[in-house]
Design a protein around this motif. Sequence first.
Motif, mmCIF file in Angstrom:
data_model
loop_
_atom_site.group_PDB
_atom_site.id
_atom_site.type_symbol
_atom_site.label_atom_id
_atom_site.label_comp_id
_atom_site.label_asym_id
_atom_site.label_seq_id
_atom_site.Cartn_x
_atom_site.Cartn_y
_atom_site.Cartn_z
ATOM 1 N N ALA A 21 -6.516 9.117 -10.943
ATOM 2 C CA ALA A 21 -5.606 8.001 -10.690
ATOM 3 C C ALA A 21 -4.309 8.526 -10.094
ATOM 4 O O ALA A 21 -3.904 9.667 -10.346
ATOM 5 N N LEU A 22 -3.657 7.673 -9.298
ATOM 6 C CA LEU A 22 -2.384 8.013 -8.674
ATOM 7 C C LEU A 22 -1.307 7.031 -9.110
ATOM 8 O O LEU A 22 -1.574 5.834 -9.274
ATOM 9 N N LEU A 23 -0.094 7.541 -9.276
ATOM 10 C CA LEU A 23 1.072 6.724 -9.582
ATOM 11 C C LEU A 23 1.989 6.769 -8.364
ATOM 12 O O LEU A 23 2.479 7.838 -7.979
ATOM 13 N N LEU A 24 2.209 5.603 -7.741
ATOM 14 C CA LEU A 24 2.978 5.515 -6.505
ATOM 15 C C LEU A 24 4.267 4.747 -6.756
ATOM 16 O O LEU A 24 4.239 3.601 -7.233
ATOM 17 N N GLY A 25 5.397 5.355 -6.423
ATOM 18 C CA GLY A 25 6.682 4.679 -6.580
ATOM 19 C C GLY A 25 6.885 3.654 -5.485
ATOM 20 O O GLY A 25 6.836 3.977 -4.301
ATOM 21 N N LEU A 26 7.105 2.399 -5.859
ATOM 22 C CA LEU A 26 7.293 1.322 -4.886
ATOM 23 C C LEU A 26 8.736 1.300 -4.407
ATOM 24 O O LEU A 26 9.668 1.230 -5.217
ATOM 25 N N GLU A 27 8.924 1.356 -3.093
ATOM 26 C CA GLU A 27 10.281 1.388 -2.549
ATOM 27 C C GLU A 27 11.071 0.161 -2.994
ATOM 28 O O GLU A 27 10.541 -0.942 -3.100
ATOM 29 N N ASN A 28 12.336 0.368 -3.307
ATOM 30 C CA ASN A 28 13.292 -0.654 -3.755
ATOM 31 C C ASN A 28 13.064 -1.126 -5.189
ATOM 32 O O ASN A 28 13.867 -1.911 -5.701
ATOM 33 N N ASN A 33 11.910 9.056 -7.569
ATOM 34 C CA ASN A 33 10.662 9.427 -6.927
ATOM 35 C C ASN A 33 10.908 10.525 -5.900
ATOM 36 O O ASN A 33 11.942 10.547 -5.232
ATOM 37 N N SER A 34 9.924 11.409 -5.746
ATOM 38 C CA SER A 34 9.978 12.365 -4.650
ATOM 39 C C SER A 34 9.697 11.667 -3.328
ATOM 40 O O SER A 34 10.191 12.074 -2.276
ATOM 41 N N VAL A 35 8.887 10.610 -3.377
ATOM 42 C CA VAL A 35 8.538 9.851 -2.184
ATOM 43 C C VAL A 35 8.306 8.407 -2.595
ATOM 44 O O VAL A 35 7.810 8.129 -3.703
ATOM 45 N N ASN A 36 8.710 7.469 -1.740
ATOM 46 C CA ASN A 36 8.518 6.044 -2.005
ATOM 47 C C ASN A 36 7.458 5.477 -1.072
ATOM 48 O O ASN A 36 7.304 5.935 0.060
ATOM 49 N N PHE A 37 6.754 4.449 -1.554
ATOM 50 C CA PHE A 37 5.705 3.819 -0.774
ATOM 51 C C PHE A 37 6.025 2.336 -0.571
ATOM 52 O O PHE A 37 6.477 1.658 -1.497
ATOM 53 N N SER A 38 5.755 1.847 0.639
ATOM 54 C CA SER A 38 5.894 0.420 0.916
ATOM 55 C C SER A 38 4.636 -0.311 0.450
ATOM 56 O O SER A 38 3.596 0.312 0.176
#
Length: 284
Positions: A21-28, A33-38
Motif C-alpha cells: 500500500a502507498l500513502l500519498l500526501g494530497l496537495e493543499n 510531505n516530501s512530495v505532494n500529489f494532485s
Amino acid sequence: MKVLVEVMNKKISNYVNSCDALLLGLENFSVLNSVNFSLDEIKKIIDDYPNIQIFVKMDKNIFNDEIDELRRVLLELEQMSIFGVFFYDLSILELKQELSLSFDLVWAQTHMVTNFRTCDYYYSQGVNYALLSKEITLDEIVDIAKKSSIHTIVEVVSLPSVGYSRRRLVHNYYDDLGEKGSSILSVLEKITKKNYIVKEEKEGTGFLFDEVLNGTSVISSLYHADVDYVLFREEGVSSFLELIGDTKKYIAGGCEDSSYVEKYKKLGDSTGFFFKKTIYRVKK
C-alpha cells in the motif's frame, strides 16, 4: 500484516513491487510531505496500479472557508476507489458521515491515538483504522491491537515528527533577526542534546527528530499481535527500496528470519518509545 509506504518521489513504479500500500500526501490538504500529489495524479496512479492499495493523507487543520473545497475533494476521491484517508481534522469524519462516503478513514491525530477505549469510540463512529501514536510503548501498542475492534497501523521506520504549528516559525525567526534564510533549520535541543529539523511550509511549521526511528526489531511482535499495517516513511532512510522489499519477504515468512533484524541494525539504535515509557512528574 501489510507494508505501507509514504513515498519520497513520484516514480511510483519504484515502489509497487516492494510494498502492499502507498500513502500519498494530497496537495493543499496535508503537511510535512516530501512530495505532494494532485487529485489527477492520484487518479492516474490508481488506474495504472490497480493491485496496490492507495491511502490519501489529509492531515492538516481545516478552516471554515475550506469546507466547501474539502467537500468537493472528498466527493472526487469517492469516485477513485481509494482505500482510505488519513485524517486529523474532525470535519473529514463529519463529512464522510454526511455524504455517506464508502472509503475507510484512518484516525491519525498523532499524539492522541494512545488507548483502546478511544479507538473503539472512533470505530463506533465508522472509522475502521487508527495510526497509533509514536509516544506509546510496544506493550501498549500490542494491548490496543488485541483489545480494540479498530484496525491498527504502526509507524516503524521514519524521521519521526514531534510537533506541528500553524505559525510560520522559521520565517518569524529570520524576521526577528532582520535576515533572510532557508525554510529549513537544524536546531539542538538543550536538555537532551538531540538535533531536530524544523521545516516551514505553506500550512505551518513542523518539527522532525533528526535520527531515524528503527522499529525493525519490533515488527515480529506487531505481526503476532495482528497489527494490520507497518508504516515506512522514506525521508532520511538509506537503501529504502531494499528495506521495504526485505520487510515484505520477512512478513511473508512469518517474521522468522533473524538475519533481517541483524541486517537492519545498520539503521541505528533509536527505537523511539517502543521500549521507553513516558512518565510525567510534578517538578518540585
